[in-house]
Scaffold this motif. Structure first.
Motif, PDB file in Angstrom:
ATOM      1  N   GLN A   2       0.827  -1.204   0.000  1.00 24.94           N
ATOM      2  CA  GLN A   2       0.000   0.000   0.000  1.00 24.94           C
ATOM      3  C   GLN A   2       0.861   1.253   0.000  1.00 24.94           C
ATOM      4  O   GLN A   2       0.514   2.249  -0.644  1.00 24.94           O
ATOM      5  N   ARG A   3       2.001   1.209   0.676  1.00 29.38           N
ATOM      6  CA  ARG A   3       2.913   2.353   0.655  1.00 29.38           C
ATOM      7  C   ARG A   3       3.520   2.538  -0.746  1.00 29.38           C
ATOM      8  O   ARG A   3       3.644   3.661  -1.244  1.00 29.38           O
ATOM      9  N   THR A   4       3.869   1.423  -1.387  1.00 31.16           N
ATOM     10  CA  THR A   4       4.404   1.490  -2.747  1.00 31.16           C
ATOM     11  C   THR A   4       3.365   2.046  -3.717  1.00 31.16           C
ATOM     12  O   THR A   4       3.661   2.914  -4.546  1.00 31.16           O
ATOM     13  N   ALA A   5       2.136   1.552  -3.614  1.00 29.97           N
ATOM     14  CA  ALA A   5       1.082   1.984  -4.527  1.00 29.97           C
ATOM     15  C   ALA A   5       0.753   3.460  -4.348  1.00 29.97           C
ATOM     16  O   ALA A   5       0.347   4.136  -5.306  1.00 29.97           O
ATOM     17  N   ALA A   6       0.929   3.975  -3.136  1.00 30.22           N
ATOM     18  CA  ALA A   6       0.598   5.373  -2.860  1.00 30.22           C
ATOM     19  C   ALA A   6       1.696   6.334  -3.284  1.00 30.22           C
ATOM     20  O   ALA A   6       1.468   7.544  -3.385  1.00 30.22           O
ATOM     21  N   ALA A   7       2.897   5.820  -3.543  1.00 28.37           N
ATOM     22  CA  ALA A   7       4.019   6.681  -3.922  1.00 28.37           C
ATOM     23  C   ALA A   7       3.850   7.190  -5.338  1.00 28.37           C
ATOM     24  O   ALA A   7       3.192   6.552  -6.171  1.00 28.37           O
ATOM     25  N   PRO A   8       4.416   8.354  -5.667  1.00 30.96           N
ATOM     26  CA  PRO A   8       4.378   8.837  -7.055  1.00 30.96           C
ATOM     27  C   PRO A   8       4.977   7.795  -8.004  1.00 30.96           C
ATOM     28  O   PRO A   8       6.063   7.277  -7.746  1.00 30.96           O
ATOM     29  N   ASN A   9       4.254   7.474  -9.056  1.00 30.96           N
ATOM     30  CA  ASN A   9       4.669   6.468 -10.028  1.00 30.96           C
ATOM     31  C   ASN A   9       4.752   5.065  -9.436  1.00 30.96           C
ATOM     32  O   ASN A   9       5.325   4.163 -10.050  1.00 30.96           O
ATOM     33  N   GLY A  10       4.216   4.889  -8.240  1.00 30.09           N
ATOM     34  CA  GLY A  10       4.248   3.568  -7.620  1.00 30.09           C
ATOM     35  C   GLY A  10       3.283   2.614  -8.306  1.00 30.09           C
ATOM     36  O   GLY A  10       2.209   3.009  -8.773  1.00 30.09           O
ATOM     37  N   HIS A  11       3.656   1.348  -8.363  1.00 30.90           N
ATOM     38  CA  HIS A  11       2.822   0.347  -9.026  1.00 30.90           C
ATOM     39  C   HIS A  11       3.150  -1.012  -8.432  1.00 30.90           C
ATOM     40  O   HIS A  11       4.324  -1.337  -8.206  1.00 30.90           O
ATOM     41  N   VAL A  12       2.125  -1.801  -8.177  1.00 35.37           N
ATOM     42  CA  VAL A  12       2.306  -3.167  -7.688  1.00 35.37           C
ATOM     43  C   VAL A  12       1.799  -4.112  -8.768  1.00 35.37           C
ATOM     44  O   VAL A  12       0.594  -4.200  -9.025  1.00 35.37           O
ATOM     45  N   ARG A  13       2.733  -4.771  -9.419  1.00 36.91           N
ATOM     46  CA  ARG A  13       2.369  -5.696 -10.501  1.00 36.91           C
ATOM     47  C   ARG A  13       1.628  -6.889  -9.914  1.00 36.91           C
ATOM     48  O   ARG A  13       2.068  -7.500  -8.945  1.00 36.91           O
ATOM     49  N   GLY A  14       0.491  -7.217 -10.518  1.00 34.58           N
ATOM     50  CA  GLY A  14      -0.286  -8.370 -10.088  1.00 34.58           C
ATOM     51  C   GLY A  14      -1.357  -8.065  -9.065  1.00 34.58           C
ATOM     52  O   GLY A  14      -2.115  -8.961  -8.683  1.00 34.58           O
ATOM     53  N   ALA A  15      -1.451  -6.814  -8.612  1.00 36.70           N
ATOM     54  CA  ALA A  15      -2.430  -6.462  -7.593  1.00 36.70           C
ATOM     55  C   ALA A  15      -3.843  -6.522  -8.164  1.00 36.70           C
ATOM     56  O   ALA A  15      -4.070  -6.240  -9.344  1.00 36.70           O
ATOM     57  N   ALA A  16      -4.802  -6.873  -7.310  1.00 34.11           N
ATOM     58  CA  ALA A  16      -6.198  -6.954  -7.734  1.00 34.11           C
ATOM     59  C   ALA A  16      -6.776  -5.573  -8.011  1.00 34.11           C
ATOM     60  O   ALA A  16      -7.722  -5.439  -8.796  1.00 34.11           O
ATOM     61  N   ASP A  17      -6.216  -4.533  -7.386  1.00 29.36           N
ATOM     62  CA  ASP A  17      -6.637  -3.161  -7.662  1.00 29.36           C
ATOM     63  C   ASP A  17      -5.431  -2.249  -7.462  1.00 29.36           C
ATOM     64  O   ASP A  17      -4.504  -2.596  -6.726  1.00 29.36           O
ATOM     65  N   PRO A  18      -5.406  -1.080  -8.121  1.00 30.36           N
ATOM     66  CA  PRO A  18      -4.196  -0.242  -8.122  1.00 30.36           C
ATOM     67  C   PRO A  18      -3.729   0.199  -6.747  1.00 30.36           C
ATOM     68  O   PRO A  18      -2.524   0.335  -6.526  1.00 30.36           O
ATOM     69  N   ALA A  19      -4.648   0.427  -5.811  1.00 32.19           N
ATOM     70  CA  ALA A  19      -4.264   0.903  -4.480  1.00 32.19           C
ATOM     71  C   ALA A  19      -3.993  -0.240  -3.509  1.00 32.19           C
ATOM     72  O   ALA A  19      -3.638  -0.008  -2.350  1.00 32.19           O
ATOM     73  N   VAL A  20      -4.135  -1.468  -3.968  1.00 30.41           N
ATOM     74  CA  VAL A  20      -3.952  -2.666  -3.141  1.00 30.41           C
ATOM     75  C   VAL A  20      -4.850  -2.586  -1.897  1.00 30.41           C
ATOM     76  O   VAL A  20      -4.408  -2.852  -0.777  1.00 30.41           O
ATOM     77  N   THR A  21      -6.092  -2.218  -2.109  1.00 24.42           N
ATOM     78  CA  THR A  21      -7.057  -2.257  -1.007  1.00 24.42           C
ATOM     79  C   THR A  21      -7.634  -3.650  -0.849  1.00 24.42           C
ATOM     80  O   THR A  21      -8.247  -3.968   0.173  1.00 24.42           O
ATOM     81  N   THR A  22      -7.442  -4.486  -1.878  1.00 24.26           N
ATOM     82  CA  THR A  22      -7.898  -5.873  -1.819  1.00 24.26           C
ATOM     83  C   THR A  22      -6.771  -6.788  -2.276  1.00 24.26           C
ATOM     84  O   THR A  22      -5.851  -6.370  -2.977  1.00 24.26           O
ATOM     85  N   LEU A  23      -6.856  -8.040  -1.897  1.00 24.33           N
ATOM     86  CA  LEU A  23      -5.901  -9.057  -2.339  1.00 24.33           C
ATOM     87  C   LEU A  23      -6.683 -10.323  -2.689  1.00 24.33           C
ATOM     88  O   LEU A  23      -7.737 -10.600  -2.103  1.00 24.33           O
ATOM     89  N   ARG A  24      -6.124 -11.076  -3.619  1.00 22.07           N
ATOM     90  CA  ARG A  24      -6.746 -12.334  -4.020  1.00 22.07           C
ATOM     91  C   ARG A  24      -6.063 -13.477  -3.268  1.00 22.07           C
ATOM     92  O   ARG A  24      -4.831 -13.636  -3.353  1.00 22.07           O
ATOM     93  N   VAL A  25      -6.828 -14.251  -2.541  1.00 20.42           N
ATOM     94  CA  VAL A  25      -6.275 -15.330  -1.722  1.00 20.42           C
ATOM     95  C   VAL A  25      -6.938 -16.643  -2.095  1.00 20.42           C
ATOM     96  O   VAL A  25      -8.033 -16.682  -2.685  1.00 20.42           O
ATOM     97  N   VAL A  26      -6.273 -17.732  -1.751  1.00 19.34           N
ATOM     98  CA  VAL A  26      -6.803 -19.070  -2.009  1.00 19.34           C
ATOM     99  C   VAL A  26      -8.026 -19.291  -1.126  1.00 19.34           C
ATOM    100  O   VAL A  26      -8.001 -19.005   0.079  1.00 19.34           O
ATOM    101  N   ASP A  27      -9.083 -19.786  -1.733  1.00 20.16           N
ATOM    102  CA  ASP A  27     -10.304 -20.104  -0.989  1.00 20.16           C
ATOM    103  C   ASP A  27     -10.202 -21.551  -0.519  1.00 20.16           C
ATOM    104  O   ASP A  27     -10.559 -22.475  -1.252  1.00 20.16           O
ATOM    105  N   ARG A  28      -9.723 -21.726   0.688  1.00 21.50           N
ATOM    106  CA  ARG A  28      -9.494 -23.076   1.215  1.00 21.50           C
ATOM    107  C   ARG A  28     -10.796 -23.861   1.325  1.00 21.50           C
ATOM    108  O   ARG A  28     -10.793 -25.086   1.283  1.00 21.50           O
TER     109      ARG A  28
END
Length: 498
Positions: free
Chosen positions: A468-494
């Motif tokens: 979330q800190r990376t995504a909030a930085a100028p030009n920050g980007h998290v490759r593979g994130a479910a949404d740009p701000a990483v407010t959600t994550l995709r997890v295994v549904d056990r």
């Protein structure tokens, strides 16, 4: 699309570019094009495209499988591949049109034919993880050294690699990354000796070292130091077009085994409509490197001048000046100028943003603590402009980031293989709810694209905060994130796993 070096082709001069020249000759002819691509090299009827890229690229955008260009055992394409293999010291070379990422996926799939466990440097590029998802292999990690003060991962030592191999005698191959994003170069020769002594090949992601070996003041390339398979991102510092790369097979003890495997997987991953523009740019990049020692020398002088001026001004630090503190680093890429901006009172992210906005200067990467400027092999950038703009940056930081703020988060525990987790039923949850659950995705602060969490690893609170800190930085980007701000994550549904 490969051909090993033979005596009948050794006479081909490195100052030629046979494939590129054949494409140019084809483009000069007055063809009535009733084939793909659909623009038919017609700048009048495809005026918006011609305005975007120019008329010449339309004419050079030729389809594959043309006589006199890429067909035939001794045709221009085969000649270009032979020249590339000679230039880099390879047994065979493959031209790639999906970047070094394609090379990493090829190498990973090839290693699966040798065994079910791959020893992997934990700071590999995310495309290696993509390859592990495809191959289904288990990863046994060898961890790089970390500059905790600046939050930077470097490389691995031969001793560290040996310990991991000893703990996993079933390993199929070892997979390392050198140089690092910040220019740290590991001891490939020692690592190759360790791998070979254990009876396994060494694969090296040398994406950032495609220019190595083409000037006496540059490090040797990985092939010259015993690596068996090398991924080369030729577009990075060697000057081919973006998305073009090469894969090199070394003349080592595993070449007879690896060669047919690589050829099969290459065809599995390469487009059947590979871009002639990208392929030709690889041919020209090789020609330019081999004949460009003086130009590369000028580039080295420019990079040295930049570092010297930054040091003398006293405000910022040079990251590579601290490389001697790390046992895994044997030398540095002199064309990488890594600057500790935090020492000058500004974060790397803010420095990069202001350099772009206020000075129209682009640098390669930024972290909380640093920026990395790269000097392409053969370029002559305006170093005065860069240094003056750098020192014109304000110092907006009220407090220096703490070591905890810069620290790279430790990965969570491994619960599943990457393939199992990636293909398992999944659900998207709020980021704070993902803590303690198993990630279904690869997430990487990008650039540099080094995975911070892998499919099958447990998500931790530190990782969520980092993303979330990376995504909030100028030009920050998290490759593979479910949404740009990483407010959600995709997890295994056990609950849905069988």
């Amino acid at each position: 699309m490969t051909q090993r070096t033979t005596d009948t082709t050794r006479h081909i001069a490195q100052h030629t570019a046979p494939y590129a020249e054949a494409v140019r000759a084809y483009a000069r002819e007055d063809w009535l094009r009733l084939n793909v691509p659909g623009h038919s090299a017609d700048p009048l009827r495809f005026e918006p495209l011609a305005q975007l890229v120019g008329e010449a690229p339309l004419r050079l955008d030729v389809p594959p499988l043309l006589d006199g260009i890429d067909l035939g055992a001794a045709g221009p394409m085969e000649q270009a591949l032979v020249l590339a293999a000679q230039a880099w010291g390879a047994r065979r070379t493959w031209f790639l049109t999906s970047g070094a990422s394609q090379g990493n996926r090829i190498a990973t799939l090839v290693s699966r034919a040798l065994g079910n466990t791959l020893i992997v440097q934990r700071s590999v590029h995310s495309s290696v993880v993509d390859g592990l998802v495809l191959s289904g292999q288990r990863a046994a990690f060898v961890h790089p050294s970390v500059d905790a003060e600046r939050g930077i991962a470097h490389g691995v030592t031969a001793a560290g690699l040996a310990r991991t191999i000893a703990a996993h005698p079933e390993a199929a191959a070892a997979y390392l990354v050198t140089p690092s994003y910040f220019g740290a170069v590991a001891d490939v020769r020692a690592c190759a000796d360790v791998a070979h002594a254990a009876g396994i090949p060494l694969i090296v992601d040398e994406a950032w070292g495609s220019h190595f070996g083409f000037h006496p003041d540059l490090p040797e390339n990985a092939l010259a130091q015993g690596a068996d398979l090398v991924i080369s991102s030729t577009h990075k510092l060697a000057g081919s077009l973006t998305q073009s790369a090469m894969l090199h097979l070394g003349e080592g003890p595993f070449s007879d085994t690896l060669e047919p495997l690589i050829q099969r997987v290459f065809h599995l991953t390469q487009s059947t409509s590979a871009s002639a523009l990208l392929l030709a740019s690889l041919d020209v990049a090789r020609q330019t490197l081999v004949t460009g020692r003086d130009r590369i020398g000028a580039s080295l002088d420019a990079a040295d001048k930049t570092r010297a001026r930054v040091r003398s001004a006293g405000r910022f630090g040079i990251v590579s000046d601290a490389f001697d503190r790390f046992g895994d680093i044997v030398t540095a890429d002199p064309l990488r100028v890594s600057i500790d901006t935090r020492a000058g009172g500004i974060s790397g992210h803010e420095a990069r943003r202001r350099l772009m906005r206020d000075h129209r200067i682009m640098v390669e990467v930024a972290t909380d603590s640093a920026i990395v400027a790269v000097v392409g092999a053969g370029t002559a950038p305006d170093t005065d402009r860069f240094v003056e703009a750098l020192h014109a940056l304000p110092a907006p930081l009220r407090d220096q980031p703490s070591a905890d703020h810069l620290r790279l988060p430790a990965p969570g525990g491994v619960e599943m293989t990457m393939r199992e987790a990636f293909l398992a039923p999944s659900r998207t949850v709020a980021a704070h709810e993902a803590v303690g659950q198993v990630s279904a995705d690869t997430l990487a602060a990008y650039p540099p694209g080094i995975p911070n969490v892998l499919p099958g690893e447990v998500v931790t609170a530190d990782l969520v905060n980092f993303f979330q800190r990376t995504a909030a930085a100028p030009n920050g980007h998290v490759r593979g994130a479910a949404d740009p701000a990483v407010t959600t994550l995709r997890v295994v549904d056990r609950t849905r796993c069988t």
